[in-house]
Design a protein around this motif. Structure first.
Motif, PDB file in Angstrom:
ATOM      1  N   ASP A  13     -13.540  -0.707  -5.453  1.00  0.00           N
ATOM      2  CA  ASP A  13     -13.446   0.736  -5.568  1.00  0.00           C
ATOM      3  C   ASP A  13     -13.910   1.078  -6.991  1.00  0.00           C
ATOM      4  N   ASP A  15     -13.193   4.516  -9.084  1.00  0.00           N
ATOM      5  CA  ASP A  15     -12.297   5.302  -9.948  1.00  0.00           C
ATOM      6  C   ASP A  15     -10.908   4.682 -10.070  1.00  0.00           C
ATOM      7  N   ASP A  16     -10.528   4.425 -11.288  1.00  0.00           N
ATOM      8  CA  ASP A  16      -9.236   3.846 -11.632  1.00  0.00           C
ATOM      9  C   ASP A  16      -9.079   2.396 -11.164  1.00  0.00           C
ATOM     10  N   THR A  17     -10.177   1.810 -10.708  1.00  0.00           N
ATOM     11  CA  THR A  17     -10.171   0.389 -10.368  1.00  0.00           C
ATOM     12  C   THR A  17     -11.089  -0.370 -11.340  1.00  0.00           C
ATOM     13  N   ARG A  49      -4.413  13.030  -8.669  1.00  0.00           N
ATOM     14  CA  ARG A  49      -5.061  12.082  -7.748  1.00  0.00           C
ATOM     15  C   ARG A  49      -4.518  12.241  -6.325  1.00  0.00           C
ATOM     16  N   ASP A 188      -7.239   0.681  -6.005  1.00  0.00           N
ATOM     17  CA  ASP A 188      -5.953   1.108  -6.561  1.00  0.00           C
ATOM     18  C   ASP A 188      -5.156   2.022  -5.630  1.00  0.00           C
ATOM     19  N   THR A 189      -5.848   2.660  -4.651  1.00  0.00           N
ATOM     20  CA  THR A 189      -5.180   3.672  -3.830  1.00  0.00           C
ATOM     21  C   THR A 189      -4.748   3.085  -2.490  1.00  0.00           C
ATOM     22  N   ASP A 193      -7.789   2.514  -0.001  1.00  0.00           N
ATOM     23  CA  ASP A 193      -8.331   1.203  -0.354  1.00  0.00           C
ATOM     24  C   ASP A 193      -7.631   0.059   0.387  1.00  0.00           C
TER      25      ASP A 193
HETATM   26 MG   LIG Z   1      -9.624   4.508  -6.949  1.00  0.00          MG
END
Ligand SMILES: [Mg+2]
Length: 232
Positions: A13, A15-17, A49, A188-189, A193
């Motif tokens: 992933d 974003d934020d990963t 988020r 991360d989600t 994910d």
């Molecule tokens: Mg993410």
């Protein structure tokens, strides 16, 4: 149990990963002089988020524009902390957030992990939700375009299917011609994910660096909070 020597493809992933999304968000709030001193910025960001994921479903159904989504996710998150921001303030935060996203850096060790996986003959790519141009700009800012070939970067708006729809994972595995049980996804989600990749029959690693709770009975193969030794 996940046997890494049997994995032939690893997808991340974005974003934020692959980078810390909190950093550009915090800098955007600071720049816009939003009175956030009483706020826990990480908690606020988690709410942004959350609304982003909820509203994304409306956006993909054509029921909400991207501009409206970006305003409403901010105004709604602030409201949950008893703070009201105007549409203009939300747009100003969004604009600065996009600027700060051009300065982002990949999490420590990510580039080396990608290169090591490639050395071990794994296919390594990115699978992310979002608009093609916007996501590509971040991938270029992270210099990930220099290590991952363009044909292995999959962006939902370019495909017409978005996570958590498991068909996007099936689309990827068809393109790379690798069976789902040989594929591993890192994200991360939970819903987008982890639950989605498991539903598609993939292995997955939950990058749970924001200390979230699982939201369904799905079981990731591995849970990590940083990337040290992730594939050893
Ligand atoms: Mg993410």
């Amino acid at each position: 149990m996940l046997k890494f020597n049997e994995i032939e493809a690893v997808f991340f992933d974005l974003d934020d990963t692959l980078y810390d999304q909190l950093t550009p968000f915090g800098l955007a709030l600071e720049f816009c002089k939003i009175e956030a001193s009483t706020l826990n910025i990480e908690e606020l960001f988690k709410r942004v988020r959350y609304f982003s994921d909820v509203l994304w479903k409306l956006h993909t159904k054509g029921q909400m524009s991207l501009e409206a989504l970006r305003v409403v996710r901010l105004t709604s998150a602030f409201k949950d902390f008893d703070l009201n921001i105007t549409k203009e303030q939300a747009l100003a935060i969004q604009e600065r957030y996009e600027y700060e996203q051009q300065q982002i850096q990949a999490f420590p060790g990510i580039i080396e992990i990608i290169k090591d996986l490639q050395k071990n003959k794994s296919v390594v790519g990115i699978l992310t939700n979002g608009p093609v141009h916007h996501q590509m700009n971040k991938i270029i800012a992270l210099k990930l375009d220099q290590v991952i070939p363009k044909e292995l970067i999959f962006i939902s708006d370019g495909i017409g299917i978005a996570k958590p729809d498991k068909r996007i994972f099936e689309y990827v595995q068809r393109q790379i011609k690798i069976k789902p049980d040989k594929c591993c996804y890192i994200g991360d989600t939970w819903e987008n994910d982890i639950a989605a990749s498991i539903e598609a029959g993939w292995n997955c690693i939950w990058f749970n660096h924001r200390n979230r709770e699982p939201q369904s009975i799905h079981t990731p193969n591995k849970i990590i909070t940083d990337y040290i030794g992730v594939f050893s």
